[in-house]
Write an enzyme that holds these catalytic residues in place. Sequence first.
Site, PDB file in Angstrom:
ATOM      1  CG  ASN A  19       9.094   3.784  -2.815  1.00  0.00           C
ATOM      2  OD1 ASN A  19       8.455   4.714  -2.324  1.00  0.00           O
ATOM      3  ND2 ASN A  19       8.827   3.298  -4.017  1.00  0.00           N
TER       4      ASN A  19
ATOM      5  CG  ASP B 165       9.472  -0.791  -1.710  1.00  0.00           C
ATOM      6  OD1 ASP B 165      10.535  -0.747  -2.360  1.00  0.00           O
ATOM      7  OD2 ASP B 165       8.442  -0.186  -2.063  1.00  0.00           O
TER       8      ASP B 165
ATOM      9  NE  ARG C  59      -4.423   4.835  -9.625  1.00  0.00           N
ATOM     10  CZ  ARG C  59      -4.084   3.752  -8.943  1.00  0.00           C
ATOM     11  NH1 ARG C  59      -3.993   3.785  -7.622  1.00  0.00           N
ATOM     12  NH2 ARG C  59      -3.831   2.625  -9.572  1.00  0.00           N
TER      13      ARG C  59
ATOM     14  N   PRO D 277       0.826  -1.212   0.000  1.00  0.00           N
ATOM     15  CG  PRO D 277      -0.097  -1.112   2.149  1.00  0.00           C
ATOM     16  CD  PRO D 277       0.680  -2.000   1.241  1.00  0.00           C
ATOM     17  CG  ASP D 278      -0.553   4.989  -1.849  1.00  0.00           C
ATOM     18  OD1 ASP D 278      -1.373   4.752  -0.931  1.00  0.00           O
ATOM     19  OD2 ASP D 278      -0.864   5.605  -2.890  1.00  0.00           O
ATOM     20  CG  PHE D 279       3.152   6.348   2.932  1.00  0.00           C
ATOM     21  CD1 PHE D 279       3.441   5.787   4.160  1.00  0.00           C
ATOM     22  CD2 PHE D 279       4.052   6.159   1.892  1.00  0.00           C
ATOM     23  CE1 PHE D 279       4.600   5.061   4.359  1.00  0.00           C
ATOM     24  CE2 PHE D 279       5.218   5.432   2.071  1.00  0.00           C
ATOM     25  CZ  PHE D 279       5.496   4.883   3.312  1.00  0.00           C
ATOM     26  NE  ARG D 280       1.289  12.179   2.859  1.00  0.00           N
ATOM     27  CZ  ARG D 280       2.516  11.662   2.921  1.00  0.00           C
ATOM     28  NH1 ARG D 280       2.949  10.861   1.965  1.00  0.00           N
ATOM     29  NH2 ARG D 280       3.306  11.936   3.943  1.00  0.00           N
TER      30      ARG D 280
ATOM     31  CG  HIS E  31      12.042   9.199   2.810  1.00  0.00           C
ATOM     32  ND1 HIS E  31      10.749   9.368   2.363  1.00  0.00           N
ATOM     33  CD2 HIS E  31      12.587  10.449   2.826  1.00  0.00           C
ATOM     34  CE1 HIS E  31      10.536  10.668   2.133  1.00  0.00           C
ATOM     35  NE2 HIS E  31      11.629  11.331   2.388  1.00  0.00           N
TER      36      HIS E  31
HETATM   37  P1  OAD Z   1       2.041   8.849  -1.140  1.00  0.00           P
HETATM   38  O1  OAD Z   1       1.133   7.776  -0.641  1.00  0.00           O
HETATM   39  O2  OAD Z   1       1.977  10.164  -0.466  1.00  0.00           O
HETATM   40  O3  OAD Z   1       1.730   9.116  -2.690  1.00  0.00           O
HETATM   41  C1  OAD Z   1       1.633   8.067  -3.623  1.00  0.00           C
HETATM   42  C2  OAD Z   1       1.221   8.650  -4.978  1.00  0.00           C
HETATM   43  O4  OAD Z   1       1.246   7.590  -5.921  1.00  0.00           O
HETATM   44  C3  OAD Z   1      -0.179   9.252  -5.000  1.00  0.00           C
HETATM   45  O5  OAD Z   1      -0.166  10.424  -5.806  1.00  0.00           O
HETATM   46  C4  OAD Z   1      -1.020   8.136  -5.653  1.00  0.00           C
HETATM   47  O6  OAD Z   1      -2.134   8.633  -6.378  1.00  0.00           O
HETATM   48  C5  OAD Z   1       0.000   7.535  -6.606  1.00  0.00           C
HETATM   49  N1  OAD Z   1      -0.241   6.113  -6.928  1.00  0.00           N
HETATM   50  C6  OAD Z   1      -0.463   5.097  -6.069  1.00  0.00           C
HETATM   51  N2  OAD Z   1      -0.580   3.928  -6.738  1.00  0.00           N
HETATM   52  C7  OAD Z   1      -0.423   4.224  -8.063  1.00  0.00           C
HETATM   53  C8  OAD Z   1      -0.444   3.457  -9.257  1.00  0.00           C
HETATM   54  N3  OAD Z   1      -0.638   2.130  -9.254  1.00  0.00           N
HETATM   55  N4  OAD Z   1      -0.243   4.102 -10.419  1.00  0.00           N
HETATM   56  C9  OAD Z   1      -0.020   5.449 -10.455  1.00  0.00           C
HETATM   57  N5  OAD Z   1       0.001   6.216  -9.366  1.00  0.00           N
HETATM   58  C10 OAD Z   1      -0.190   5.620  -8.174  1.00  0.00           C
HETATM   59  O7  OAD Z   1       3.510   8.241  -1.162  1.00  0.00           O
HETATM   60  P2  OAD Z   1       4.909   9.025  -1.257  1.00  0.00           P
HETATM   61  O8  OAD Z   1       4.809  10.199  -2.132  1.00  0.00           O
HETATM   62  O9  OAD Z   1       5.948   8.017  -1.558  1.00  0.00           O
HETATM   63  O10 OAD Z   1       7.991   8.688   4.475  1.00  0.00           O
HETATM   64  O11 OAD Z   1       5.091   9.502   0.253  1.00  0.00           O
HETATM   65  C11 OAD Z   1       6.242  10.173   0.654  1.00  0.00           C
HETATM   66  C12 OAD Z   1       6.681   9.819   2.054  1.00  0.00           C
HETATM   67  O12 OAD Z   1       5.600   9.961   2.967  1.00  0.00           O
HETATM   68  C13 OAD Z   1       7.103   8.373   2.223  1.00  0.00           C
HETATM   69  O13 OAD Z   1       8.427   8.134   1.853  1.00  0.00           O
HETATM   70  C14 OAD Z   1       6.899   8.131   3.702  1.00  0.00           C
HETATM   71  C15 OAD Z   1       5.630   8.912   3.949  1.00  0.00           C
HETATM   72  O14 OAD Z   1       5.537   9.487   5.202  1.00  0.00           O
HETATM   73  C16 OAD Z   1       8.763   7.859   5.221  1.00  0.00           C
HETATM   74  O15 OAD Z   1       8.659   6.656   5.206  1.00  0.00           O
HETATM   75  C17 OAD Z   1       9.795   8.531   6.048  1.00  0.00           C
END
Ligand code: OAD
Length: 259
Positions: free
Chosen positions: A87, A89, A203, A13-16, A106
């Site tokens: 990332n 991972d 996205r 999963p992503d974060f946000r 990070h």
């Molecule tokens: P976010 O979860 O903030 O953003 C992920 C982005 O990827 C969003 O714009 C989603 O729409 C997009 N996305 C997700 N899945 C996708 C897919 N299959 N195809 C295209 N787009 C997709 O994640 P990060 O930007 O990596 O910090 O977050 C930054 C930091 O915040 C992370 O490194 C983490 C967190 O706090 C630490 O771990 C220290």
Amino acid sequence: MAGAGISTPSGIPDFRSPGSGLYDNLQQYNLPYAEAIFEINYFHHNPKPFFALAKELYPGNYQPNLSHYFIRLLHDKGQLLRMYTQNIDGLERMAGIPPKMLVEAHGTFATATCTMCRKEYNGEELRPDIMEGTVPKCPTCKGVIKPDIVFFGEELPPHFFRYLTDFPVADLLIIMGTSLEVEPFASLAGAVRGSVSRLLINRDLVGPFAWGLQRHNDIAELGDVVSGVKKLADALGWMQELEDLMARTTDRALKKNEE
Ligand code: OAD
Ligand code: ZN
């Protein structure tokens, strides 16, 4: 520049992202608020939620996908200046991108440090504890050993500052799978020369692409990152090579797992 969105196709999963993102799914840990899982002060108070997450993310549970292999192919062709990733991972390394081509802004689970005496450990030494759900402790001083992940409230690794020499000489910036919400990483998007194209594969529109601060040569390929990368690889005539590289590397990884 990459973020969690390049690894969602691998099942992480992503974060946000609302609903599916990690920050919407931490109820079981009783955190005061979601980001506390990555806050250094909270970690000193209670490291357990972070280690529960570490168990899930520890290298080995997930496989890289086409987006990671595309970067590897860029490197194999001598076209990659550097990959800046947020990332943790480890999928970039697993795809065979050499650590020297990576800025893991990070941090990484590949190494760890005692929070008390600063003794350094290899990430593999922590694996048994982490897999058992035990907080790893330093045999020398009994302090908690923390994987070298950058928490909120900690400094980025020194090699992050490579951007000062990398970005001014880049002649293309690809930004994939990140919300560009976390500084100082996000601001790197503005560090390439004004004449350089910035390609966003994501996205949704993010950072300067969302705030109406586009440059005339910016391009956004909106949608799933794997589809966007496929389109780019196709346009370059690299699709076959990319598929061959993926098959070869995945085969090798599977064989290694069976050994
Ligand atoms: P976010 O979860 O903030 O953003 C992920 C982005 O990827 C969003 O714009 C989603 O729409 C997009 N996305 C997700 N899945 C996708 C897919 N299959 N195809 C295209 N787009 C997709 O994640 P990060 O930007 O990596 O910090 O977050 C930054 C930091 O915040 C992370 O490194 C983490 C967190 O706090 C630490 O771990 C220290
Ligand atoms: Zn110690």
